[in-house]
Design a protein around this motif. Sequence first.
Motif, mmCIF file in Angstrom:
data_model
loop_
_atom_site.group_PDB
_atom_site.id
_atom_site.type_symbol
_atom_site.label_atom_id
_atom_site.label_comp_id
_atom_site.label_asym_id
_atom_site.label_seq_id
_atom_site.Cartn_x
_atom_site.Cartn_y
_atom_site.Cartn_z
ATOM 1 N N ALA A 7 0.827 -1.201 0.000
ATOM 2 C CA ALA A 7 0.000 0.000 0.000
ATOM 3 C C ALA A 7 0.865 1.256 0.000
ATOM 4 O O ALA A 7 0.573 2.233 -0.691
ATOM 5 C CB ALA A 7 -0.929 -0.007 1.213
ATOM 6 N N SER A 8 1.955 1.234 0.753
ATOM 7 C CA SER A 8 2.841 2.402 0.821
ATOM 8 C C SER A 8 3.467 2.704 -0.531
ATOM 9 O O SER A 8 3.534 3.861 -0.953
ATOM 10 C CB SER A 8 3.942 2.172 1.860
ATOM 11 N N GLU A 9 3.922 1.658 -1.234
ATOM 12 C CA GLU A 9 4.506 1.871 -2.560
ATOM 13 C C GLU A 9 3.473 2.431 -3.526
ATOM 14 O O GLU A 9 3.776 3.322 -4.330
ATOM 15 C CB GLU A 9 5.085 0.559 -3.088
ATOM 16 N N PHE B 232 1.331 -4.907 -10.165
ATOM 17 C CA PHE B 232 1.369 -5.515 -8.836
ATOM 18 C C PHE B 232 2.187 -6.790 -8.956
ATOM 19 O O PHE B 232 1.768 -7.765 -9.586
ATOM 20 C CB PHE B 232 -0.046 -5.817 -8.350
ATOM 21 N N PHE B 233 3.378 -6.770 -8.368
ATOM 22 C CA PHE B 233 4.324 -7.874 -8.539
ATOM 23 C C PHE B 233 5.124 -8.104 -7.268
ATOM 24 O O PHE B 233 5.516 -7.129 -6.607
ATOM 25 C CB PHE B 233 5.283 -7.542 -9.699
ATOM 26 N N LEU C 255 -5.327 -7.336 -3.321
ATOM 27 C CA LEU C 255 -5.780 -6.265 -4.208
ATOM 28 C C LEU C 255 -7.219 -5.867 -3.920
ATOM 29 O O LEU C 255 -7.565 -4.680 -3.982
ATOM 30 C CB LEU C 255 -5.636 -6.701 -5.670
ATOM 31 N N LYS C 256 -8.051 -6.835 -3.595
ATOM 32 C CA LYS C 256 -9.439 -6.521 -3.249
ATOM 33 C C LYS C 256 -9.492 -5.621 -2.021
ATOM 34 O O LYS C 256 -10.289 -4.676 -1.947
ATOM 35 C CB LYS C 256 -10.228 -7.806 -2.998
ATOM 36 N N ALA C 257 -8.611 -5.883 -1.064
ATOM 37 C CA ALA C 257 -8.567 -5.077 0.152
ATOM 38 C C ALA C 257 -8.124 -3.651 -0.128
ATOM 39 O O ALA C 257 -8.480 -2.725 0.602
ATOM 40 C CB ALA C 257 -7.651 -5.732 1.183
ATOM 41 N N LEU C 258 -7.329 -3.448 -1.182
ATOM 42 C CA LEU C 258 -6.852 -2.111 -1.528
ATOM 43 C C LEU C 258 -7.884 -1.295 -2.314
ATOM 44 O O LEU C 258 -7.731 -0.078 -2.432
ATOM 45 C CB LEU C 258 -5.572 -2.192 -2.362
ATOM 46 N N SER C 259 -8.890 -1.954 -2.849
ATOM 47 C CA SER C 259 -9.790 -1.289 -3.794
ATOM 48 C C SER C 259 -10.535 -0.112 -3.185
ATOM 49 O O SER C 259 -10.782 0.888 -3.869
ATOM 50 C CB SER C 259 -10.789 -2.290 -4.383
ATOM 51 N N SER C 260 -10.864 -0.189 -1.910
ATOM 52 C CA SER C 260 -11.592 0.925 -1.276
ATOM 53 C C SER C 260 -10.655 2.036 -0.802
ATOM 54 O O SER C 260 -10.846 3.196 -1.164
ATOM 55 C CB SER C 260 -12.445 0.410 -0.122
ATOM 56 N N PRO C 261 -9.619 1.731 0.000
ATOM 57 C CA PRO C 261 -8.748 2.818 0.461
ATOM 58 C C PRO C 261 -7.945 3.482 -0.652
ATOM 59 O O PRO C 261 -7.614 4.659 -0.557
ATOM 60 C CB PRO C 261 -7.825 2.135 1.473
ATOM 61 N N LEU C 262 -7.641 2.730 -1.707
ATOM 62 C CA LEU C 262 -6.893 3.298 -2.834
ATOM 63 C C LEU C 262 -7.797 3.352 -4.073
ATOM 64 O O LEU C 262 -7.406 2.962 -5.182
ATOM 65 C CB LEU C 262 -5.637 2.473 -3.127
ATOM 66 N N ALA C 263 -9.003 3.839 -3.855
ATOM 67 C CA ALA C 263 -9.969 3.938 -4.955
ATOM 68 C C ALA C 263 -9.395 4.767 -6.094
ATOM 69 O O ALA C 263 -8.746 5.789 -5.871
ATOM 70 C CB ALA C 263 -11.261 4.567 -4.443
ATOM 71 N N GLY C 264 -9.614 4.300 -7.319
ATOM 72 C CA GLY C 264 -9.122 5.008 -8.483
ATOM 73 C C GLY C 264 -7.782 4.498 -8.980
ATOM 74 O O GLY C 264 -7.346 4.868 -10.075
ATOM 75 N N THR C 265 -7.136 3.631 -8.194
ATOM 76 C CA THR C 265 -5.868 3.046 -8.604
ATOM 77 C C THR C 265 -6.138 1.731 -9.319
ATOM 78 O O THR C 265 -6.913 0.902 -8.837
ATOM 79 C CB THR C 265 -4.961 2.778 -7.392
ATOM 80 N N LEU C 266 -5.500 1.543 -10.472
ATOM 81 C CA LEU C 266 -5.672 0.319 -11.245
ATOM 82 C C LEU C 266 -4.372 -0.473 -11.254
ATOM 83 O O LEU C 266 -3.277 0.103 -11.253
ATOM 84 C CB LEU C 266 -6.075 0.647 -12.681
#
Length: 212
Positions: A118-120, A134-135, A146-157
């Motif tokens: 998440a920090s990177e 994502f590697f 990645l599913k867990a990141l979808s809300s806090p990092l919304a808009g990131t693909l």
Amino acid sequence: MIEKTERLLSVLKLQPVVPVLIIEDLATAVPLARALVAGGLKAIEITLRTPVALAAIEAVAKEVEGAVTGAGTILNPEHYAAAVEAGAQFIVSPGTTPDLLDAADDHEASFLPGASTASEAMILRAEGYEVMKFFPAEQAGGAAFLKALSSPLAGTLFCPTGGISLKNAMDYLSLSNVICVGGSWVAPRELVAAGDWAGITKLASEACALTA
């Protein structure tokens, strides 16, 4: 940055799977790329992991109609510049450094920087990047991460790569924050060595059908 992001998105939206290739024999580069394009996989990442990689990028860029040639495993500005000179239209790195971000600013080719935490991802967002690799995907937490990141990092693909196969690709492709996946399974070493281009076209077609 916006223009480069749009160009990158236009490439990654071409297909659900971006082939990640390690070219050992330069003679296989063009027929392999043609087989992948025939199966619908136009965007192709050739990794800088072999002595012939740059020559392979140049050959595919010049000789394979319909191919969108990219360069992967870019680790430093020298790699970046050499890949662009060879004809790479997009650049992929397993991670990100300040020097790579500077190199991306100096070249027109779109950059897909790597992130595995998440920090990177937040650092890259602060630099203006909304699309990331994502590697190594499976080893870094997989689709659940990645599913867990979808809300806090919304808009990131993300384009997850690493340990992805036909069996688990849809675990990633079904996520709202995944634009495509990277995979080597569409060009297995044994088929390349045998020159089984029809077999590779079949694998490419199967990959294209994942989100059909």
